[in-house]
Design a protein around this motif. Structure first.
Motif, PDB file in Angstrom:
ATOM      1  N   ALA A  51       0.828  -1.220   0.000  1.00 49.20           N
ATOM      2  CA  ALA A  51       0.000   0.000   0.000  1.00 49.20           C
ATOM      3  C   ALA A  51       0.857   1.263   0.000  1.00 49.20           C
ATOM      4  CB  ALA A  51      -0.955  -0.004   1.191  1.00 49.20           C
ATOM      5  N   ASP A  53       0.763   3.560  -1.965  1.00 50.72           N
ATOM      6  CA  ASP A  53      -0.055   4.717  -2.337  1.00 50.72           C
ATOM      7  C   ASP A  53      -0.577   5.466  -1.111  1.00 50.72           C
ATOM      8  OD1 ASP A  53      -3.155   3.470  -2.066  1.00 50.72           O
ATOM      9  OD2 ASP A  53      -1.553   2.039  -2.440  1.00 50.72           O
ATOM     10  N   GLU A  54      -0.573   4.799   0.067  1.00 53.77           N
ATOM     11  CA  GLU A  54      -1.049   5.454   1.283  1.00 53.77           C
ATOM     12  C   GLU A  54       0.069   6.210   2.000  1.00 53.77           C
ATOM     13  OE1 GLU A  54      -3.048   2.622   3.739  1.00 53.77           O
ATOM     14  OE2 GLU A  54      -4.265   1.837   2.098  1.00 53.77           O
ATOM     15  N   CYS A  55       1.273   6.164   1.456  1.00 53.44           N
ATOM     16  CA  CYS A  55       2.415   6.844   2.068  1.00 53.44           C
ATOM     17  C   CYS A  55       2.557   8.243   1.465  1.00 53.44           C
ATOM     18  CB  CYS A  55       3.687   6.032   1.816  1.00 53.44           C
ATOM     19  SG  CYS A  55       5.172   6.826   2.449  1.00 53.44           S
ATOM     20  N   SER A  56       2.596   9.253   2.315  1.00 53.06           N
ATOM     21  CA  SER A  56       2.684  10.646   1.823  1.00 53.06           C
ATOM     22  C   SER A  56       4.077  10.977   1.292  1.00 53.06           C
ATOM     23  CB  SER A  56       2.310  11.622   2.949  1.00 53.06           C
ATOM     24  OG  SER A  56       3.181  11.443   4.051  1.00 53.06           O
ATOM     25  N   ALA A  58       6.091   8.692  -0.525  1.00 51.07           N
ATOM     26  CA  ALA A  58       6.381   7.446  -1.229  1.00 51.07           C
ATOM     27  C   ALA A  58       7.684   7.512  -2.023  1.00 51.07           C
ATOM     28  CB  ALA A  58       5.213   7.093  -2.149  1.00 51.07           C
ATOM     29  N   SER A  78       1.322  -1.219  -4.776  1.00 49.07           N
ATOM     30  CA  SER A  78       0.587   0.045  -4.700  1.00 49.07           C
ATOM     31  C   SER A  78      -0.614  -0.013  -5.621  1.00 49.07           C
ATOM     32  CB  SER A  78       1.495   1.206  -5.115  1.00 49.07           C
ATOM     33  OG  SER A  78       0.763   2.414  -5.196  1.00 49.07           O
ATOM     34  N   ARG A  79      -1.656   0.695  -5.251  1.00 52.00           N
ATOM     35  CA  ARG A  79      -2.735   0.928  -6.197  1.00 52.00           C
ATOM     36  C   ARG A  79      -2.246   1.943  -7.216  1.00 52.00           C
ATOM     37  NH1 ARG A  79      -7.874   2.586  -2.770  1.00 52.00           N
ATOM     38  NH2 ARG A  79      -6.308   3.909  -1.819  1.00 52.00           N
ATOM     39  N   TYR A  80      -3.054   2.123  -8.270  1.00 54.26           N
ATOM     40  CA  TYR A  80      -2.689   3.080  -9.322  1.00 54.26           C
ATOM     41  C   TYR A  80      -2.535   4.468  -8.721  1.00 54.26           C
ATOM     42  CZ  TYR A  80      -3.410   6.327 -13.211  1.00 54.26           C
ATOM     43  OH  TYR A  80      -3.297   7.352 -14.096  1.00 54.26           O
ATOM     44  N   LEU A  81      -1.395   5.100  -8.949  1.00 54.11           N
ATOM     45  CA  LEU A  81      -1.154   6.463  -8.472  1.00 54.11           C
ATOM     46  C   LEU A  81      -1.562   7.454  -9.548  1.00 54.11           C
ATOM     47  CD1 LEU A  81       2.328   6.019  -6.761  1.00 54.11           C
ATOM     48  CD2 LEU A  81       0.102   6.229  -5.673  1.00 54.11           C
ATOM     49  N   ASP A  84       0.551  13.039 -11.845  1.00 55.61           N
ATOM     50  CA  ASP A  84       1.023  14.214 -11.092  1.00 55.61           C
ATOM     51  C   ASP A  84       0.711  15.460 -11.906  1.00 55.61           C
ATOM     52  OD1 ASP A  84       2.161  15.839  -9.320  1.00 55.61           O
ATOM     53  OD2 ASP A  84       4.225  15.197  -9.643  1.00 55.61           O
ATOM     54  N   GLU A 116     -10.429  10.337 -13.999  1.00 51.97           N
ATOM     55  CA  GLU A 116      -9.255   9.457 -14.056  1.00 51.97           C
ATOM     56  C   GLU A 116      -9.100   8.791 -15.418  1.00 51.97           C
ATOM     57  OE1 GLU A 116      -9.796   6.764 -10.817  1.00 51.97           O
ATOM     58  OE2 GLU A 116      -8.611   7.966  -9.420  1.00 51.97           O
TER      59      GLU A 116
END
Length: 740
Positions: A51, A53-56, A58, A78-81, A84, A116
């Motif tokens: 996970a 994607d849950e890290c600020s 990353a 990770s899920r799809y990020l 940006d 998305e």
């Protein structure tokens, strides 16, 4: 890695010491350095970061990991990020969504899902200009997109399942559903969709559904269901996606039965239920729920109803055919619920008739069809409730009962839990069915079953109208038998004063003996029904009558803690020291009414019953109330009296785990090494007890010179008892005191 090192790694121990033995938090740099040192001694080391994607931070983490030693094998999931976006575009998105949301988070969530899909800033800005104004418009657009796709038929079928299925669906179940061809009425495993391995977005719009981490497919929000069942019906796309309740239940029912029809061979069911669910993910749902879906159909959709009915008849047409047998083996019907058992080898002789199961499931339309087509013997016997008639009476289905009687069902057939149909109907309190059965000459005094007769069943249930009806038809008011012995005791047990009064007016024998409570007075006393006790006493109930589980009314009231009833019985000259029953006498059975009994000269040392005497009973039963033990000791209870299950009061207190009662008994000169009872002595009882903190009691006994090696009892000695219980602390303590 620390456990793989065999002992605490010096680097890890050093970090622990540096951080004031764990009181301070180590820095990231310190943790990283320790990780590198510890990992040097182990190869390979696998580091998995889930996970991301849950890290600020990353990307900082990934950059850091890249510089770690090469003997680390690193996997990152990770899920799809999201892309940006440049700050200007991001500002536009936030502003547009904030303005259009009007406080609706769900609306924002749907729009983000749509955005998305945009691959360029230009396409995203165009999408922002076309955002729907409301949630309904959002869902409407989603439906329209699906109506133009290549999976229209599958999408419509899945939406019906998602709205009206009785349980959430897994991806595996969705795959099975789509492999059922409703037109050809076949299930083809080769038609399972490979596209569903990672989701259903190619079939259903992602603004309408969600697939969670457990691969469970659900509607994305309650508002989706409201839209599909209400607003959608008025839209032009409703012609493409026909979603109404009756059609949905018909479709789901057909799918379930078609799926079950594949189990047409002996040995097709695997031994283990888990294996069955892996091989046939829709199997349990189909077996359990097709009857419930069928119940919800009516004449508003006759064509679909007929198709579903025809399929079900093909499943039920012969009780010996393997499709029917295997359905029962997967899940046997049980009063609208289900037996929690999967039994692939269930013998056919244990499988009941189609009528019986349809009666238990309360599926009237199929029941009627089976009956009219003569697919089953109307008087076939077997099962918990004996026959279809008794089962129909229990479900309270008058139409089924009427149909069975018209087809010459034996109204007085004896069998099953309630003995006969009349008792079953009386138990459930359905006056119309009782009336119907009596009209067809049901034997009002037929004996047998759980309650002995219909009158007792009605009296226990508390239905005065049925009791009156049965009495009007000459029911024997004093007939004996059943759980409560007679109707009066049954009524007293349930606490229904009106029925008790009615039975007494019809000359019920107030002192009739038998049943669980011995007599009516004991039943009322145990239940705490003071007004009924008073009524029975006014009708000359024997206050000292013996019998039943509690021996007499006083013991029953004492055990139940009904002080007001105890007082009432004492006023009527009950024998306070009468012996018998589960607890021997009233004093043993009492809790907070001990004082009252003692004031009336109860024999504090009377022997008998499970616990031998009152002090032992209080030491065990009243283990949270030291005041009772104190009170008995003040009234000269023999602290060393022997007898009962636990031999003496001290052993009972040790087993109950009340240190304060143990202490009190020892202060009153309890013999710490007295032998007898189930556990032989107090120390063994304390050692085997499952209570918390019994170490303190063992310690207390040893301080008072308990013989650590005393032999006898269930476990021979205290050390063996503690070892069997797995209480390491008590074992250690006993060994320190020279236990052998």
């Amino acid at each position: 890695m620390a456990t793989r090192s065999g002992e605490v790694h010096p680097a890890l121990h050093g970090l622990y010491t540096k951080c004031t033995e764990g009181l301070m938090e180590p820095t990231t740099a310190e943790l990283s350095a320790t990780l590198e040192v510890v990992s040097k001694d182990l190869s390979p080391v696998y580091l998995v970061l889930d996970a991301m994607d849950e890290c600020s931070e990353a990307f900082d983490v990934l950059k850091h990991l890249a510089h770690l030693k090469k003997n680390l094998c690193i996997a990152v999931t990770s899920r799809y990020l999201a892309t940006d976006y440049d700050p200007e575009l991001l500002t536009e998105i936030v502003d547009q969504l904030s303005e259009g949301a009007q406080g609706q988070f769900r609306w924002v969530d749907c729009q983000v899902t749509v955005l998305e899909r945009c691959k360029t800033p230009k396409s995203m800005r165009e999408a922002l200009k076309k955002l729907p104004n409301t949630l309904e418009e959002t869902y409407t657009l989603a439906i329209e997109r699906m109506s133009k796709g290549e999976h229209v038929k599958d999408a419509g079928q899945l939406l019906m399942w998602l709205v009206y299925a009785f349980e959430p669906l897994s991806i595996a179940q969705v795959t099975e559903i789509l492999a059922v061809d409703l037109e050809d009425q076949t299930f083809d495993p080769d038609m399972r969709s490979l596209e569903l391995v990672n989701g259903t977005y190619d079939i259903l719009d992602s603004t309408l559904i969600t697939v969670n981490v457990g691969k469970v497919v659900q509607l994305a929000h309650n508002s989706v269901k409201e839209f599909l069942t209400q607003t959608h019906a008025e839209m032009h796309t409703s012609k493409v996606f026909k979603i109404n309740e009756h059609l949905a239940h018909a479709t789901i029912c057909q799918t379930c039965v078609i799926y079950l029809l594949q189990f047409n061979k002996e040995g097709i069911l695997p031994e283990e239920e888990e294996t069955f669910e892996e091989l046939y993910p829709l199997g349990i749902y189909a077996a359990e729920h097709w009857p419930s879906h069928m119940q919800r159909l009516d004449d508003e959709v006759p064509s679909d109803h007929k198709t579903a009915k025809d399929l079900i008849i093909s499943l039920l047409k012969d009780s010996s055919q393997l499709t029917y047998v295997n359905w029962i083996r997967i899940r046997a019907p049980h009063d609208g619920m289900w037996e929690e058992s999967y039994d692939p080898t269930l013998d056919q002789s244990e499988i009941q008739s189609q009528l019986y199961y349809m009666a238990r499931l309360n599926v009237l339309s199929i029941f009627e069809h089976v009956l009219l087509e003569k697919l089953a013997d109307v008087n076939s016997q077997g099962g918990q409730y004996g026959n279809a008639l008794q089962a129909a009476c229990l479900r309270g289905n008058k139409e089924m009962v009427q149909l069975l009687l018209e087809h010459e069902a034996d109204i007085n057939a004896q069998r099953g839990q309630y003995g006969n149909a009349l008792q079953a109907a009386s138990r459930t309190g359905n006056k119309d069915i009782v009336q119907l059965l009596l009209h067809h000459k049901a034997d009002v005094n037929a004996q047998g079953g759980e309650y002995g007769n219909a009158l007792q069943a009605a009296s226990r249930t508390g239905n005065k109208d049925i009791v009156q009806l049965l009495l009007h038809h000459k029911a024997d008011i004093n007939a004996q038998g059943g759980e409560y012995g007679n109707a009066l005791q049954a009524a007293c047990s349930s606490g229904n004063k009106d029925i008790v009064q009615l039975l007494l007016e019809y000359k019920a024998d107030v002192n009739a003996q038998g049943g669980a409570f011995g007599n009516a007075l004991q039943a009322a006393s145990f239940g705490g029904h003071k007004d009924i006790v008073q009524l029975l006493l006014e009708h000359k109930a024997g206050v000292n009558a013996q019998g039943g589980e509690y021996g007499n009314a006083l013991q029953a009231a004492s055990f139940g803690g009904h002080k007001d009833i105890v007082q009432l019985l004492l006023e009527h000259k009950t024998d306070i020291n009468a012996q018998g029953g589960k607890y021997g006498n009233a004093l043993q059975a009492a809790a907070d009414i001990v004082q009252l009994l003692l004031e009336h000269k109860a024999d504090v040392n009377a022997q008998g019953g499970k616990y031998g005497n009152a002090l032992q009973a209080a030491s065990w039963i009243g283990n949270k109330d030291i005041d009772i033990v104190q009170l008995l000791l003040e009234h000269k209870a023999d602290v060393n009296a022997q007898g009962g299950q636990y031999g003496n009061a001290l052993q009972a207190a040790c087993l109950s785990g009340n240190k304060y009662i143990v202490q009190l008994l020892l202060e009153h000169k309890a013999d710490i090494n007295a032998q007898g009872g189930y556990y032989g002595n107090a120390l063994q009882a304390a050692a085997i007890s499952w209570r918390q903190n019994n170490l303190d009691i063992v310690q207390l006994l040893l301080e008072h010179k308990a013989d650590v090696n005393a032999q006898g009892g269930e476990y021979e000695n205290a050390l063996q008892a503690a070892s069997i219980q797995g209480n390491e602390a008590i074992v250690q303590l006993l060994l320190e005191h020279k236990a052998m």
